[in-house]
Structures are given as structure tokens and as C-alpha cells.
Write an enzyme that holds these catalytic residues in place. Sequence first.
Site, PDB file in Angstrom:
ATOM      1  N   CYS A  77     -57.864 -62.841 -64.633  1.00  0.00           N
ATOM      2  CA  CYS A  77     -59.101 -63.237 -64.366  1.00  0.00           C
ATOM      3  C   CYS A  77     -59.867 -63.371 -65.282  1.00  0.00           C
ATOM      4  O   CYS A  77     -59.583 -64.235 -66.116  1.00  0.00           O
ATOM      5  CB  CYS A  77     -59.135 -61.791 -63.536  1.00  0.00           C
ATOM      6  SG  CYS A  77     -61.039 -62.439 -61.826  1.00  0.00           S
ATOM      7  N   HIS A 178     -55.215 -62.202 -59.777  1.00  0.00           N
ATOM      8  CA  HIS A 178     -55.072 -60.250 -59.834  1.00  0.00           C
ATOM      9  C   HIS A 178     -53.718 -60.276 -59.837  1.00  0.00           C
ATOM     10  O   HIS A 178     -53.876 -60.195 -58.525  1.00  0.00           O
ATOM     11  CB  HIS A 178     -55.708 -59.662 -59.098  1.00  0.00           C
ATOM     12  CG  HIS A 178     -57.174 -59.882 -59.537  1.00  0.00           C
ATOM     13  ND1 HIS A 178     -58.007 -59.249 -60.393  1.00  0.00           N
ATOM     14  CD2 HIS A 178     -58.057 -60.690 -59.400  1.00  0.00           C
ATOM     15  CE1 HIS A 178     -59.360 -59.353 -61.058  1.00  0.00           C
ATOM     16  NE2 HIS A 178     -59.483 -60.015 -59.724  1.00  0.00           N
ATOM     17  N   GLU A 180     -51.693 -57.707 -60.698  1.00  0.00           N
ATOM     18  CA  GLU A 180     -51.686 -56.468 -59.734  1.00  0.00           C
ATOM     19  C   GLU A 180     -52.380 -56.190 -58.879  1.00  0.00           C
ATOM     20  O   GLU A 180     -52.502 -55.548 -58.120  1.00  0.00           O
ATOM     21  CB  GLU A 180     -52.948 -55.676 -60.906  1.00  0.00           C
ATOM     22  CG  GLU A 180     -54.614 -55.054 -60.288  1.00  0.00           C
ATOM     23  CD  GLU A 180     -55.115 -56.590 -60.723  1.00  0.00           C
ATOM     24  OE1 GLU A 180     -55.845 -56.970 -60.728  1.00  0.00           O
ATOM     25  OE2 GLU A 180     -53.935 -57.523 -61.813  1.00  0.00           O
TER      26      GLU A 180
END
Length: 197
Positions: A77, A178, A180
Site C-alpha cells: 500500500c 493489502h 494481509e
Amino acid sequence: MNIVIIKYNAGNIQSVLYALERINAEALVTDDHELIAKADKVIFPGVGEASSAMRYLRERQLDKVITSLTQPVLGICLGMQLMCKTSEENNTECMGIFEEPVKKFIATDVAFKVPQIGWNNIYDLQTPLFDQVPEDSYCYFVHGYYAALGEHTIATTNYIQPYSSGLHKNNFFGVQYHPEKSANVGEQILKNFIEKI
């Protein structure tokens, strides 16, 4: 495997640590120059504003550490955007690893909200970072600025216009979304970075 997550004032670090735990990987969170330089893999996450993040990195000479790394580095990001040449966010000079400029989304239609928040697909996937990731897989995005398409683009997403959702040059990789927070697809990308890059 010695994985380091760079600690600075714009990191979404805890969620990255949790994602790594889910794929049985451990990481050290540090801003220590020597520990970063010695790592096998480096992750450079980020949420926040470009100019203050770059100022923080320069004050601690972390920008010089990052640009000098020769092991695989993954920017996430804002981390990816700071690895680009410039950002329109407060006219910020960034690290210049990737030549692509970072530009502000300009909504051309009321259907498009800025920032883009939510799931969008990634396509034209290149490099082993995307092994076993199907074309048009969905990832989770939160951003009001984007990296333009260019010679280092390895994944594309379309929101208002096509842009780089993945970049690669030498040992440096970047993703705009993202991983994650991108469920199984994101976990596969993190696993690929650790095991195949």
C-alpha cells in the site's frame, strides 16, 4: 528464514504479523539498520500520508537503508507508493526505486468514491509473486492515490482508470492492496514472497 518488517510511523504492522502467523511465518519488527540489512526478506507496509511518512524515513535514514537492500523487499500500500519516484500527495519526493509516479484519483463519475475502499480484482499477473493466484482474483484496497502503469507493472487493477496494483524492479516488489486483509489470495501472495522470491 529471517523476515523483518520495517517499523516506522505509518505501518499497519499488527495485521501483517497476524497474516504471517497464519502461514506459519515469523517476523521481527524493527527500525534497526543492521537488522534490516541482514534479513533474508523485508516487508515495508504502510497506511497514512506520503510526505510525513517520507520525512520520518529520511530523519532516521531508513530511506537510504531501504534503497540499498539487495534481498527481496515487499512494499504494501503506502509502502509501495513510497518506493515510487514521486507522489501527488502533498507533492512528495519518494524513494525512486520504481519510476512510476503516484497520482491522485479524480472521480469522473458519482459512482466512483475516493478513496477506493473495498474489494477489486487484479489481472495481467506476472512474476512468481502471483504463482497459484488466478487472474481476476479479488484483493482488498484502501487508497486515494495510485501508481501509474509503466514498465515495472506486474499487476493491474481498474478503478476510474487502469493502474499498477503490483510493481517489480530487481529485488523490489510492491502491491497496492493489502494482502494481509485479502483472505486466501493475500495469504498465497505472502507465501509466494517468502518461499519463491
